[in-house]
Scaffold this motif. Structure first.
Motif, mmCIF file in Angstrom:
data_model
loop_
_atom_site.group_PDB
_atom_site.id
_atom_site.type_symbol
_atom_site.label_atom_id
_atom_site.label_comp_id
_atom_site.label_asym_id
_atom_site.label_seq_id
_atom_site.Cartn_x
_atom_site.Cartn_y
_atom_site.Cartn_z
ATOM 1 N N ALA A 15 0.784 -1.118 -0.068
ATOM 2 C CA ALA A 15 0.055 -0.019 -0.065
ATOM 3 C C ALA A 15 0.752 1.389 0.106
ATOM 4 C CB ALA A 15 -1.063 -0.102 1.233
ATOM 5 N N PHE A 90 -6.925 2.719 6.395
ATOM 6 C CA PHE A 90 -6.205 3.796 6.260
ATOM 7 C C PHE A 90 -5.492 4.381 7.527
ATOM 8 C CE2 PHE A 90 -6.717 4.136 1.632
ATOM 9 C CZ PHE A 90 -5.999 3.258 1.251
ATOM 10 N N TRP A 100 2.381 6.396 5.032
ATOM 11 C CA TRP A 100 1.487 6.130 4.032
ATOM 12 C C TRP A 100 -0.018 6.042 4.352
ATOM 13 C CZ3 TRP A 100 -2.155 2.191 3.523
ATOM 14 C CH2 TRP A 100 -1.991 1.038 4.425
ATOM 15 N N GLN A 103 -1.032 9.615 4.444
ATOM 16 C CA GLN A 103 -1.051 10.360 3.033
ATOM 17 C C GLN A 103 -2.008 9.915 2.139
ATOM 18 O OE1 GLN A 103 1.201 11.973 1.410
ATOM 19 N NE2 GLN A 103 0.072 11.863 -0.736
ATOM 20 N N ARG A 104 -2.310 8.493 2.263
ATOM 21 C CA ARG A 104 -3.712 7.813 1.659
ATOM 22 C C ARG A 104 -4.855 8.526 2.071
ATOM 23 N NH1 ARG A 104 0.481 6.487 -0.147
ATOM 24 N NH2 ARG A 104 1.093 4.729 -1.324
ATOM 25 N N PHE A 108 -7.345 10.801 -0.336
ATOM 26 C CA PHE A 108 -8.789 10.517 -0.590
ATOM 27 C C PHE A 108 -9.871 11.404 0.070
ATOM 28 C CE2 PHE A 108 -6.765 6.242 -1.230
ATOM 29 C CZ PHE A 108 -6.875 6.174 -2.686
#
Length: 169
Positions: A15, A90, A100, A103-104, A108
């Motif tokens: 991911a 997440f 990560w 960040q994701r 989103f």
């Protein structure tokens, strides 16, 4: 932090790419403002799940009463619900300090409201109640983005690139 492995796959690496194992400093992760932000994010995501589940229930009730809702409604309802559950994942990894995940989730939460509102404006694609659901969804996502883009959260979750550019003392 321990890497998450499922069926031999390193989920964090999958991911997060090359920075999949990059974790922020513990002091930033456990900071009261960071924890408070994630409490709010998780609450908002919980409301998002409720909104998404409600859309599916409304569609189901309408269909069983003889009012066809169409493929677009079913598709959107299921996709939004699954997507929101993914955002919980997440948020969980971000709360454990994984850059990560943060960040994701931030990405989103900034993109989905725009897409949702644009799609909601397509005439005749969705019934009125689904358009209202989309607006509620977008507003909630904007709330998540607001928490994640605060100065504190951006400082708590510096990108590996930004860290490498910092002058060393």
């Amino acid at each position: 932090m321990t890497a998450l492995k499922v069926l031999g796959l390193d989920i964090d690496k999958l991911a997060g790419g090359r920075h999949g194992h990059y974790v922020i400093e513990d002091a930033a992760r456990v900071h009261p403002r960071t924890r408070r932000a994630f409490r709010w994010v998780n609450w908002i995501l919980g409301v998002e799940v409720l909104v998404g589940f409600s859309a599916i229930v409304i569609a189901l009730v309408l269909e069983t009463r003889g009012t066809p809702v169409g493929f677009a409604v079913w598709f959107r309802g299921v996709v939004v619900l699954l997507m929101t559950l993914t955002l919980f994942f997440f948020a969980w990894r971000a709360g454990q300090g994984y850059y990560w995940g943060y960040q994701r989730l931030r990405l989103f939460s900034q993109i989905f409201p725009v897409i949702t509102l644009v799609v909601a404006t397509i005439p005749g694609l969705y019934p009125y109640w689904m358009v209202v659901e989309q607006i509620i969804f977008a507003v909630l996502m904007i709330g998540i983005a607001d928490f994640l883009t605060s100065d504190h959260m951006r400082d708590a979750y510096p990108s590996p690139k930004r860290l490498a550019e910092r002058p060393r003392s």
